[in-house]
Design a protein around this motif. Structure first.
Motif, mmCIF file in Angstrom:
data_model
loop_
_atom_site.group_PDB
_atom_site.id
_atom_site.type_symbol
_atom_site.label_atom_id
_atom_site.label_comp_id
_atom_site.label_asym_id
_atom_site.label_seq_id
_atom_site.Cartn_x
_atom_site.Cartn_y
_atom_site.Cartn_z
ATOM 1 N N LEU A 9 0.842 -1.191 0.000
ATOM 2 C CA LEU A 9 0.000 0.000 0.000
ATOM 3 C C LEU A 9 0.880 1.244 0.000
ATOM 4 O O LEU A 9 1.715 1.433 0.895
ATOM 5 N N HIS A 10 0.708 2.093 -1.018
ATOM 6 C CA HIS A 10 1.481 3.326 -1.112
ATOM 7 C C HIS A 10 0.967 4.357 -0.101
ATOM 8 O O HIS A 10 -0.187 4.275 0.344
ATOM 9 N N PRO A 11 1.788 5.342 0.241
ATOM 10 C CA PRO A 11 1.294 6.409 1.132
ATOM 11 C C PRO A 11 0.116 7.154 0.510
ATOM 12 O O PRO A 11 0.064 7.387 -0.699
ATOM 13 N N ALA A 12 -0.830 7.497 1.337
ATOM 14 C CA ALA A 12 -2.033 8.180 0.862
ATOM 15 C C ALA A 12 -1.727 9.632 0.495
ATOM 16 O O ALA A 12 -0.851 10.274 1.097
ATOM 17 N N GLU A 13 -2.440 10.136 -0.494
ATOM 18 C CA GLU A 13 -2.317 11.522 -0.926
ATOM 19 C C GLU A 13 -3.697 12.159 -0.971
ATOM 20 O O GLU A 13 -4.696 11.480 -1.232
ATOM 21 N N PHE A 14 -3.731 13.461 -0.730
ATOM 22 C CA PHE A 14 -4.992 14.202 -0.765
ATOM 23 C C PHE A 14 -4.952 15.182 -1.924
ATOM 24 O O PHE A 14 -4.065 16.029 -2.014
ATOM 25 N N ALA A 15 -5.894 15.024 -2.852
ATOM 26 C CA ALA A 15 -5.949 15.891 -4.023
ATOM 27 C C ALA A 15 -7.391 15.981 -4.499
ATOM 28 O O ALA A 15 -8.124 14.986 -4.481
ATOM 29 N N GLU A 16 -7.787 17.179 -4.912
ATOM 30 C CA GLU A 16 -9.117 17.426 -5.465
ATOM 31 C C GLU A 16 -10.218 16.997 -4.511
ATOM 32 O O GLU A 16 -11.251 16.453 -4.911
ATOM 33 N N GLY A 17 -10.001 17.214 -3.229
ATOM 34 C CA GLY A 17 -11.014 16.925 -2.233
ATOM 35 C C GLY A 17 -11.193 15.459 -1.910
ATOM 36 O O GLY A 17 -12.158 15.097 -1.227
ATOM 37 N N MET A 18 -10.303 14.576 -2.399
ATOM 38 C CA MET A 18 -10.407 13.142 -2.138
ATOM 39 C C MET A 18 -9.059 12.585 -1.714
ATOM 40 O O MET A 18 -8.011 13.138 -2.056
ATOM 41 N N ILE A 19 -9.108 11.477 -0.992
ATOM 42 C CA ILE A 19 -7.895 10.758 -0.597
ATOM 43 C C ILE A 19 -7.566 9.752 -1.688
ATOM 44 O O ILE A 19 -8.404 8.914 -2.050
ATOM 45 N N LYS A 20 -6.375 9.824 -2.239
ATOM 46 C CA LYS A 20 -5.923 8.927 -3.297
ATOM 47 C C LYS A 20 -5.134 7.775 -2.666
ATOM 48 O O LYS A 20 -4.144 8.017 -1.960
ATOM 49 N N LEU A 21 -5.575 6.537 -2.928
ATOM 50 C CA LEU A 21 -4.889 5.353 -2.428
ATOM 51 C C LEU A 21 -4.469 4.486 -3.602
ATOM 52 O O LEU A 21 -5.243 4.276 -4.543
ATOM 53 N N VAL A 22 -3.234 3.978 -3.556
ATOM 54 C CA VAL A 22 -2.684 3.140 -4.617
ATOM 55 C C VAL A 22 -2.179 1.848 -3.986
ATOM 56 O O VAL A 22 -1.396 1.884 -3.030
ATOM 57 N N VAL A 23 -2.641 0.707 -4.517
ATOM 58 C CA VAL A 23 -2.201 -0.622 -4.067
ATOM 59 C C VAL A 23 -1.415 -1.257 -5.199
ATOM 60 O O VAL A 23 -1.824 -1.185 -6.365
ATOM 61 N N GLN A 24 -0.310 -1.878 -4.869
ATOM 62 C CA GLN A 24 0.536 -2.536 -5.865
ATOM 63 C C GLN A 24 0.720 -3.994 -5.485
ATOM 64 O O GLN A 24 0.761 -4.341 -4.298
ATOM 65 N N ARG A 25 0.819 -4.851 -6.516
ATOM 66 C CA ARG A 25 1.072 -6.267 -6.281
ATOM 67 C C ARG A 25 2.315 -6.710 -7.031
ATOM 68 O O ARG A 25 2.730 -6.074 -8.014
ATOM 69 N N ALA A 26 2.908 -7.811 -6.578
ATOM 70 C CA ALA A 26 4.196 -8.237 -7.123
ATOM 71 C C ALA A 26 4.057 -8.870 -8.498
ATOM 72 O O ALA A 26 4.895 -8.675 -9.372
ATOM 73 N N ILE A 27 2.995 -9.660 -8.707
ATOM 74 C CA ILE A 27 2.798 -10.343 -9.983
ATOM 75 C C ILE A 27 1.356 -10.159 -10.422
ATOM 76 O O ILE A 27 0.453 -10.031 -9.587
ATOM 77 N N ALA A 28 1.132 -10.122 -11.732
ATOM 78 C CA ALA A 28 -0.220 -10.006 -12.280
ATOM 79 C C ALA A 28 -0.846 -11.395 -12.338
ATOM 80 O O ALA A 28 -0.704 -12.120 -13.317
ATOM 81 N N ALA A 29 -1.507 -11.784 -11.271
ATOM 82 C CA ALA A 29 -2.081 -13.127 -11.157
ATOM 83 C C ALA A 29 -3.588 -13.078 -11.301
ATOM 84 O O ALA A 29 -4.345 -13.433 -10.392
ATOM 85 N N GLY A 30 -4.079 -12.593 -12.452
ATOM 86 C CA GLY A 30 -5.500 -12.576 -12.703
ATOM 87 C C GLY A 30 -6.205 -11.436 -11.988
ATOM 88 O O GLY A 30 -5.590 -10.561 -11.376
ATOM 89 N N ARG A 31 -7.520 -11.464 -12.054
ATOM 90 C CA ARG A 31 -8.326 -10.418 -11.434
ATOM 91 C C ARG A 31 -8.388 -10.644 -9.928
ATOM 92 O O ARG A 31 -8.536 -11.773 -9.459
ATOM 93 N N ALA A 32 -8.287 -9.566 -9.180
ATOM 94 C CA ALA A 32 -8.328 -9.656 -7.720
ATOM 95 C C ALA A 32 -9.024 -8.425 -7.174
ATOM 96 O O ALA A 32 -8.984 -7.342 -7.773
ATOM 97 N N GLU A 33 -9.680 -8.590 -6.049
ATOM 98 C CA GLU A 33 -10.385 -7.487 -5.389
ATOM 99 C C GLU A 33 -10.004 -7.464 -3.917
ATOM 100 O O GLU A 33 -10.062 -8.487 -3.232
ATOM 101 N N LEU A 34 -9.587 -6.295 -3.458
ATOM 102 C CA LEU A 34 -9.204 -6.102 -2.071
ATOM 103 C C LEU A 34 -10.105 -5.050 -1.440
ATOM 104 O O LEU A 34 -10.837 -4.339 -2.127
ATOM 105 N N GLU A 35 -10.024 -4.959 -0.141
ATOM 106 C CA GLU A 35 -10.760 -3.937 0.599
ATOM 107 C C GLU A 35 -9.768 -3.124 1.421
ATOM 108 O O GLU A 35 -8.984 -3.684 2.198
ATOM 109 N N LEU A 36 -9.791 -1.816 1.226
ATOM 110 C CA LEU A 36 -8.906 -0.910 1.950
ATOM 111 C C LEU A 36 -9.673 -0.301 3.115
ATOM 112 O O LEU A 36 -10.833 0.113 2.970
ATOM 113 N N LEU A 37 -9.016 -0.251 4.259
ATOM 114 C CA LEU A 37 -9.639 0.237 5.480
ATOM 115 C C LEU A 37 -8.933 1.496 5.942
ATOM 116 O O LEU A 37 -7.701 1.599 5.886
#
Length: 321
Positions: A220-248
Motif C-alpha cells: 500500500l502506497h502512502p495516501a495523498e490528498f488531491a481534489e477533495g479526495m484521498i488517493k490510495l494506490v495498491v501494488q502487487r508483485a505479480i499479475a495473477a489474474g483479477r483480484a479485489e481487495l478492501e482498503l480500510l
C-alpha cells in the motif's frame, strides 16, 4: 519409495509375501487323512448319544477368508504404507536452508516454518548436516552446520523481519561462505537488485533450488490528498489474474476509541500491477484517520501511516485592529 494406487511403501519388498497367501489358503484347507474303520461290537451302546460340543472336520470358508485377509493386512502394514506420498529428492552432504525472512514472508510465515520442518525431517533421515540462514538477518562468520534435530528445536525462534535485506551485509556474508553444500532457497517472491549476486554466490558452492510461493504480495502506497479526495494506490508483485481487495481507514471516534472509519474496494484487472481508488470522506473524519490498511493482509507493506498532508487546517485571521 514405491507408489501404488496413490499409496507409497517404505519397505515395498515386504509385499512379495502376498504371493504366499494362496499357498497358506491351501494349507489351512488341507483335510487330514481318513481314519481306518474297525468294527467293535461295543459301539452299538453309543448309538443315539449326542455330544454337547461338536467340531467340524474342516475350517469354514468364511473363517479362512478372515484369517487370510488379516495376514494380508499385516503384510501391507509391515511394508510401511504412506498415503499420498510426496516425491523426495534424496541428497547427500551439507544442506543450507536459506530464507529471505522479510515482511513479505510474514503473511504465511507459519506455513514456511512447517515447510522447513519437513525439509529438516527429510535431511535427518539422510543424516545430512543442516544450516539455516536468513538474508534479512545474516549471521557473521561461516555457516554453522549441525544435525537436523538441533535446528528443529530452534524453529519457533525464527521470525520474519519487517525490513528488506541489507545489501551491505549480504556481500560480506557471501564472502564468508566456505566449502561445498547444497542450497534450498525459500524466496519471498520480491525482486531485488542483489538476487543475481546471491544466486551466483550460492552456486559457487553447490547446487541451488529456489522455492517460491504462488500467493500474491500486496503493498500500500502512502495516501495523498488531491481534489477533495484521498488517493490510495495498491501494488502487487505479480499479475495473477483479477483480484479485489478492501482498503480500510483506521482512526479514533469522538470518544477516542480506534475504529474503522471508512472502507473502499480496490480492483485489479488481470494485467494490472496497480489499483488506484478515491476515498471521499468529510473533513472531520479525514482529520481522525491515522492509518490505512489492506483487509486480511498481514504484512508491514499492507499498512500506510498518515501524515499532516491529510489534515484539514484550521486558520485564524487576526487583523491589525
Amino acid at each position: 519409495m514405491v507408489s501404488l494406487f496413490g499409496i507409497g511403501f517404505t519397505a515395498p519388498w515386504m509385499l512379495a509375501a502376498l504371493a504366499g497367501l494362496p499357498i497358506l489358503w491351501i494349507l489351512l484347507r488341507a483335510v487330514p487323512p481318513a481314519p481306518v474303520r474297525r468294527l467293535f461290537p461295543g459301539v452299538v451302546l453309543l448309538l443315539g448319544l449326542r455330544d454337547d460340543d461338536s467340531q467340524s472336520d474342516r475350517t469354514p470358508w468364511w473363517l479362512l477368508l478372515i484369517r487370510t485377509l488379516a495376514l494380508a493386512a499385516m503384510i501391507v502394514g509391515f511394508a510401511g504404507p504412506v498415503l499420498n506420498p510426496q516425491d523426495e529428492t534424496p541428497g547427500t552432504g551439507p544442506l543450507l536452508i536459506l530464507m529471505d525472512g522479510t515482511w513479505a514472508d510474514a503473511r504465511d510465515w507459519q506455513a514456511r516454518i512447517e515447510w522447513v520442518g519437513d525439509t529438516l525431517d527429510q535431511a535427518g533421515r539422510g543424516a545430512r548436516p543442516v544450516a539455516i540462514a536468513m538474508l534479512s538477518d545474516p549471521a557473521s562468520g561461516p555457516l554453522n552446520f549441525q544435525a537436523a534435530d538441533v535446528w528443529r528445536a530452534r524453529l519457533p525462534g525464527l521470525k520474519a523481519k519487517p525490513w528488506q535485506p541489507d545489501d551491505g551485509a549480504i556481500g560480506p556474508w557471501l564472502q564468508a561462505l566456505d566449502g561445498r553444500f547444497e542450497t534450498f532457497w525459500l524466496s519471498d517472491g520480491l525482486h531485488r537488485d542483489n538476487r543475481a549476486e546471491v544466486l551466483q554466490g550460492l552456486q559457487a558452492h553447490g547446487g541451488v533450488t529456489v522455492f517460491q510461493s504462488g500467493r500474491a504480495i500486496y503493498g500500500l502506497h502512502p495516501a495523498e490528498f488531491a481534489e477533495g479526495m484521498i488517493k490510495l494506490v495498491v501494488q502487487r508483485a505479480i499479475a495473477a489474474g483479477r483480484a479485489e481487495l478492501e482498503l480500510l481507514a483506521h482512526g479514533t471516534d469522538p470518544a477516542g476509541i480506534e475504529r474503522v472509519l471508512a472502507r473502499v474496494p480496490a480492483v485489479f484487472e488481470p494485467d494490472q500491477m496497480q489499483a488506484s481508488v478515491d476515498l471521499p470522506v468529510p473533513g472531520e473524519i479525514r482529520n481522525r484517520i491515522t492509518r490505512f490498511s489492506i483487509a486480511g493482509v498481514r504484512s508491514a507493506a499492507a499498512v500506510s501511516l498518515t501524515d499532516d498532508s491529510l489534515q484539514r487546517r484550521e486558520v485564524a485571521l487576526i487583523s491589525g485592529a
